[in-house]
Structure formats: structure tokens, C-alpha cells
Scaffold this motif. Structure first.
Motif, PDB file in Angstrom:
ATOM      1  N   ASP A   2       0.690  -1.314  -0.183  1.00  0.00           N
ATOM      2  CA  ASP A   2      -0.234  -0.090  -0.098  1.00  0.00           C
ATOM      3  C   ASP A   2       0.736   1.240   0.057  1.00  0.00           C
ATOM      4  N   GLU A   3       2.239   1.270   0.575  1.00  0.00           N
ATOM      5  CA  GLU A   3       3.056   2.485   0.522  1.00  0.00           C
ATOM      6  C   GLU A   3       3.249   2.702  -0.805  1.00  0.00           C
ATOM      7  N   GLU A   4       3.372   1.811  -1.914  1.00  0.00           N
ATOM      8  CA  GLU A   4       3.452   2.336  -3.201  1.00  0.00           C
ATOM      9  C   GLU A   4       2.221   3.056  -3.803  1.00  0.00           C
ATOM     10  N   LEU A   5       0.961   2.645  -3.402  1.00  0.00           N
ATOM     11  CA  LEU A   5      -0.059   2.929  -3.812  1.00  0.00           C
ATOM     12  C   LEU A   5      -0.075   4.465  -3.160  1.00  0.00           C
ATOM     13  N   ASP A  44     -11.817   8.303 -16.102  1.00  0.00           N
ATOM     14  CA  ASP A  44     -11.915   7.656 -17.563  1.00  0.00           C
ATOM     15  C   ASP A  44     -10.489   7.023 -17.481  1.00  0.00           C
ATOM     16  N   ALA A  45      -9.176   7.534 -16.956  1.00  0.00           N
ATOM     17  CA  ALA A  45      -8.046   6.878 -17.058  1.00  0.00           C
ATOM     18  C   ALA A  45      -7.815   5.475 -16.332  1.00  0.00           C
ATOM     19  N   LEU A  46      -8.667   5.487 -15.314  1.00  0.00           N
ATOM     20  CA  LEU A  46      -8.569   4.181 -14.473  1.00  0.00           C
ATOM     21  C   LEU A  46      -9.506   3.196 -15.168  1.00  0.00           C
ATOM     22  N   ARG A  47     -10.270   3.444 -15.979  1.00  0.00           N
ATOM     23  CA  ARG A  47     -11.088   2.576 -16.618  1.00  0.00           C
ATOM     24  C   ARG A  47     -10.481   2.157 -17.970  1.00  0.00           C
ATOM     25  N   ASP A  48      -9.523   2.667 -18.257  1.00  0.00           N
ATOM     26  CA  ASP A  48      -9.035   2.252 -19.553  1.00  0.00           C
ATOM     27  C   ASP A  48      -8.015   1.271 -19.445  1.00  0.00           C
ATOM     28  N   ALA A  49      -8.203   0.252 -20.268  1.00  0.00           N
ATOM     29  CA  ALA A  49      -7.464  -1.233 -20.159  1.00  0.00           C
ATOM     30  C   ALA A  49      -6.040  -0.748 -20.256  1.00  0.00           C
ATOM     31  N   ASN A  59      -0.618  -0.566 -18.161  1.00  0.00           N
ATOM     32  CA  ASN A  59       0.811  -0.012 -17.901  1.00  0.00           C
ATOM     33  C   ASN A  59       1.343   0.179 -16.631  1.00  0.00           C
ATOM     34  N   ARG A  60       0.210   0.208 -15.877  1.00  0.00           N
ATOM     35  CA  ARG A  60       0.512   0.665 -14.186  1.00  0.00           C
ATOM     36  C   ARG A  60       0.919  -0.744 -13.688  1.00  0.00           C
ATOM     37  N   ARG A  61       0.403  -1.903 -13.902  1.00  0.00           N
ATOM     38  CA  ARG A  61       0.689  -3.129 -13.520  1.00  0.00           C
ATOM     39  C   ARG A  61       2.205  -3.360 -14.046  1.00  0.00           C
ATOM     40  N   ARG A  62       2.488  -3.016 -15.065  1.00  0.00           N
ATOM     41  CA  ARG A  62       3.908  -3.285 -15.658  1.00  0.00           C
ATOM     42  C   ARG A  62       4.855  -2.401 -15.071  1.00  0.00           C
ATOM     43  N   TYR A  63       4.664  -1.215 -14.678  1.00  0.00           N
ATOM     44  CA  TYR A  63       5.266  -0.231 -13.796  1.00  0.00           C
ATOM     45  C   TYR A  63       5.469  -0.745 -12.406  1.00  0.00           C
ATOM     46  N   PHE A  64       4.491  -1.002 -11.832  1.00  0.00           N
ATOM     47  CA  PHE A  64       4.688  -1.526 -10.498  1.00  0.00           C
ATOM     48  C   PHE A  64       5.565  -3.362 -10.393  1.00  0.00           C
ATOM     49  N   ARG A  65       5.488  -3.897 -11.389  1.00  0.00           N
ATOM     50  CA  ARG A  65       6.063  -4.967 -11.643  1.00  0.00           C
ATOM     51  C   ARG A  65       7.649  -4.956 -11.727  1.00  0.00           C
ATOM     52  N   GLU A  66       7.963  -3.991 -12.599  1.00  0.00           N
ATOM     53  CA  GLU A  66       9.308  -3.724 -12.939  1.00  0.00           C
ATOM     54  C   GLU A  66       9.863  -2.736 -11.710  1.00  0.00           C
ATOM     55  N   LEU A  67       9.220  -1.995 -11.005  1.00  0.00           N
ATOM     56  CA  LEU A  67       9.561  -1.407  -9.840  1.00  0.00           C
ATOM     57  C   LEU A  67       9.988  -2.194  -8.718  1.00  0.00           C
ATOM     58  N   PHE A  68       9.190  -3.221  -8.262  1.00  0.00           N
ATOM     59  CA  PHE A  68       9.502  -4.048  -7.443  1.00  0.00           C
ATOM     60  C   PHE A  68      10.424  -5.197  -7.827  1.00  0.00           C
ATOM     61  N   ARG A  69      10.868  -5.481  -9.055  1.00  0.00           N
ATOM     62  CA  ARG A  69      12.050  -6.231  -9.536  1.00  0.00           C
ATOM     63  C   ARG A  69      13.312  -5.463  -9.393  1.00  0.00           C
ATOM     64  N   LEU A  70      13.039  -4.125  -9.650  1.00  0.00           N
ATOM     65  CA  LEU A  70      14.347  -3.208  -9.551  1.00  0.00           C
ATOM     66  C   LEU A  70      14.675  -2.863  -8.036  1.00  0.00           C
ATOM     67  N   GLN A  71      13.659  -2.704  -7.166  1.00  0.00           N
ATOM     68  CA  GLN A  71      13.860  -2.671  -5.800  1.00  0.00           C
ATOM     69  C   GLN A  71      14.466  -3.891  -5.180  1.00  0.00           C
ATOM     70  N   GLY A  72      14.281  -5.002  -5.631  1.00  0.00           N
ATOM     71  CA  GLY A  72      14.768  -6.156  -5.227  1.00  0.00           C
ATOM     72  C   GLY A  72      16.252  -6.166  -5.536  1.00  0.00           C
ATOM     73  N   GLU A  73      16.576  -5.775  -6.825  1.00  0.00           N
ATOM     74  CA  GLU A  73      17.934  -5.829  -7.208  1.00  0.00           C
ATOM     75  C   GLU A  73      18.620  -4.561  -6.268  1.00  0.00           C
ATOM     76  N   LEU A  74      17.843  -3.519  -5.701  1.00  0.00           N
ATOM     77  CA  LEU A  74      18.539  -2.482  -5.022  1.00  0.00           C
ATOM     78  C   LEU A  74      18.814  -2.883  -3.919  1.00  0.00           C
ATOM     79  N   VAL A  75      18.326  -3.975  -3.188  1.00  0.00           N
ATOM     80  CA  VAL A  75      18.621  -4.852  -1.792  1.00  0.00           C
ATOM     81  C   VAL A  75      19.639  -5.472  -2.046  1.00  0.00           C
ATOM     82  N   LYS A  76      19.858  -6.397  -3.198  1.00  0.00           N
ATOM     83  CA  LYS A  76      21.052  -7.029  -3.707  1.00  0.00           C
ATOM     84  C   LYS A  76      22.291  -6.018  -3.621  1.00  0.00           C
TER      85      LYS A  76
END
Length: 305
Positions: free
Chosen positions: A21-24, A41-46, A51-68
Motif C-alpha cells: 500500500d505504500e507504493e499506492l 476515465d484513465a482508471l477505466r482504460d485497459a 501500463n500501471r501493472r507493468r510499472y509496479f512489476r518492474e519497480l518491485f523487481r528493480l527494488q529487489g535488485e537494489l536490496v542485492k
């Protein structure tokens, strides 16, 4: 019937959701106030949702690399300084938040220095910045840096011509000295367009939760856009050195800028995953003579929620 183990797993999952939820919350900060108030309208746009899902997926992946990366910095004793420069509202603070969000603040810390006081104005210009440099196993992120002299101080007249020229003589040598001492120095300039800065300033003006970000200096910088452009061009030309080159981040799209910057940062260091011993939670010791003292009710914070 729910077992204790099932309940424990449920609680662990709930804790994970709470952390996400912090990311949200950070995401909501970036949305314009009119969208939050009713523009859905933007929230209903597929495509927007994907794009939002892809952003968070990449952000979490990169943050995992930052921990490493953090683990490697500690294990290797590496020393890193990262400078974040750019116009007001360029997105420096946003990327710094995402970099540090999951890291140990004792390892990765932020230096955001206020305007110098009367004593600091009489010191060697770089002195107050040198006090924040890292020891072995530390990363320091400067939210603005000694390049204030080449930017805001030059444009606003807070330094004279001699001080300005001395900065350009000293800065490259200062940075080469840092590198020779074993500090890796990485410099980012966040570049936004005239129209994008105007849009972000208007967003802050109309968002009561963000108005505090606008100072009289910020508003004056908007008026002096061209002066800042000239100062930036001179700064990049005279301080882009082999030992510590500038890297320009295209920042009109905040999300892309964050991901691109973090990805590039990770590529600047030869980090590798550091093996850790398996963690076992020890059993709590229990003693028959232990009795927990009750807390008086008037000491509790009222449960309004």
C-alpha cells in the motif's frame, strides 16, 4: 475451523499487502488533483491499467535488485555518492523515494542540505558537503548538491563572478579527489520540458497537499526558465569529466524516468548477490515467575479509528 498456522499465514500475507500500500500512496501523490476528485476515465482504460501493472512489476523487481546491491556494498566496503540535480519539479525526490524505500537507512542515506547558514558561508564551499560523504559500505544520495552554485546561486545572484569561476576550477578537482580516495561518484540530471514543469507547478498550486512544495524561489525559477537553461548547459559542459560523467534522465514521464534511472544505477556497479545464512526465528523463552504489568488505560492513544 481455522488453524493457528493458517491464521499466521493470513497475517503474513496481510502484512505484505500493507507494505505494498505504500507504493499506492506514493502513486496517488503523483496523480493530478482533478483526476483524484472525479476524473476516472484513465482508471477505466485497459491500456492505462496494464501500463500501471507493468510499472509496479518492474519497480518491485528493480527494488529487489537494489536490496542485492545494498548487501554487496556492505560486504565489499564500497563507497558510493549519487547526485540528483534538475529543475524544480523534475522528479528528483520521487526517484530518491523509490530507491531508498526498501533499503536500510544506515546503509543508504539521503543528504538534502538546507541553505547555508552564516557560518557555513565563510567556509570552504565544499566543506559542508564533505561532512556527508560515505564511509566504507555506505551509499549517500544527494538531493541537490554542490552544484547549487552552478545553478540556483548563479541564476539568483547568490554568488559573484569570482566565486562562480572558482567553483568550475574546483569542482572537477574535488570530484577527481573523491574518486581517487575510493568513492564512486554518479551524477544525474533530470531533464523536463517547459510545458511539463508548468503542468507540475499548476498541479502543486491546485493540490492543497502539495502546496508546501512551492516556495517563492520555485516560482521565481519558473520565470527565469531560460537563465536556468543557460546555467545548466554551462554546468554540464564544464563538469562532465571522465572520472564522474553526467547522465541525463529524460523525465517528462515520471514512471519511465524512475525505472530508467534505477536500471542505469544498478548497471554502474559490479554487484552480485551476497549469500546469507538461513534465518531461523528462535523460540521465545518463557519463565513461570514472569508477569506482564498492565498498562493504565489513560496511557493509551484513543482509538478513533
Amino acid at each position: 475451523m481455522i488453524s493457528d498456522e493458517d491464521e499466521l499465514i493470513r497475517r503474513i500475507h496481510q502484512e505484505a499487502h500493507d507494505s505494498y500500500d505504500e507504493e499506492l500512496e506514493l502513486e496517488l501523490e503523483d496523480r493530478h488533483i482533478d483526476e483524484l476528485a472525479g476524473g476516472t476515465d484513465a482508471l477505466r482504460d485497459a491500456s492505462y491499467r496494464e501500463n500501471r501493472r507493468r510499472y509496479f512489476r518492474e519497480l518491485f523487481r528493480l527494488q529487489g535488485e537494489l536490496v542485492k546491491l545494498q548487501d554487496w556494498v556492505v560486504a565489499s566496503g564500497h563507497k558510493v555518492v549519487i547526485l540528483f540535480e534538475g529543475r524544480d519539479a523534475a522528479g528528483k525526490g520521487g526517484v530518491i523515494k523509490r530507491i531508498t524505500q526498501r533499503l536500510n537507512p544506515r546503509v543508504c542515506r539521503v543528504a538534502a542540505l538546507p541553505a547555508p547558514n552564516d557560518r557555513e558561508r565563510t567556509q570552504w564551499y565544499f566543506q559542508r558537503y564533505a561532512a556527508h560523504l560515505p564511509a566504507a559500505g555506505e551509499m549517500v544520495l544527494f538531493d541537490r548538491s554542490w552544484y547549487n552554485r552552478a545553478g540556483v546561486e548563479r541564476v539568483m545572484g547568490f554568488c559573484n563572478d569570482d566565486q562562480y569561476e572558482e567553483f568550475f576550477r574546483s569542482a572537477p578537482e574535488f570530484e577527481r579527489m573523491l574518486v581517487r580516495s575510493g568513492i564512486q561518484l554518479i551524477k544525474y540530471w533530470f531533464s523536463i520540458s517547459d510545458d511539463e514543469q508548468r503542468l507540475r507547478f499548476l498541479g502543486r498550486i491546485h493540490d492543497p497537499l502539495k502546496q508546501w512544495k512551492l516556495s517563492p524561489m520555485d516560482l521565481e525559477s519558473r520565470r527565469r526558465w531560460e537563465d536556468y537553461t543557460k546555467a545548466k548547459e554551462i554546468m554540464l559542459e564544464r563538469t562532465h569529466i571522465a572520472e564522474a560523467p553526467w547522465w541525463v534522465v529524460a523525465a517528462d514521464d515520471k514512471k519511465k524516468a524512475r525505472l530508467n534511472c534505477i536500471q542505469h544505477l544498478l548497471q554502474q556497479m559490479p554487484y552480485e548477490e551476497v549469500p546469507h545464512p538461513r534465518i531461523e526465528l528462535p523460540q521465545r523463552e518463557r519463565h513461570e515467575d514472569y508477569l506482564r504489568n498492565p498498562v493504565p488505560q489513560d496511557m493509551f492513544v484513543p482509538q478513533v479509528y
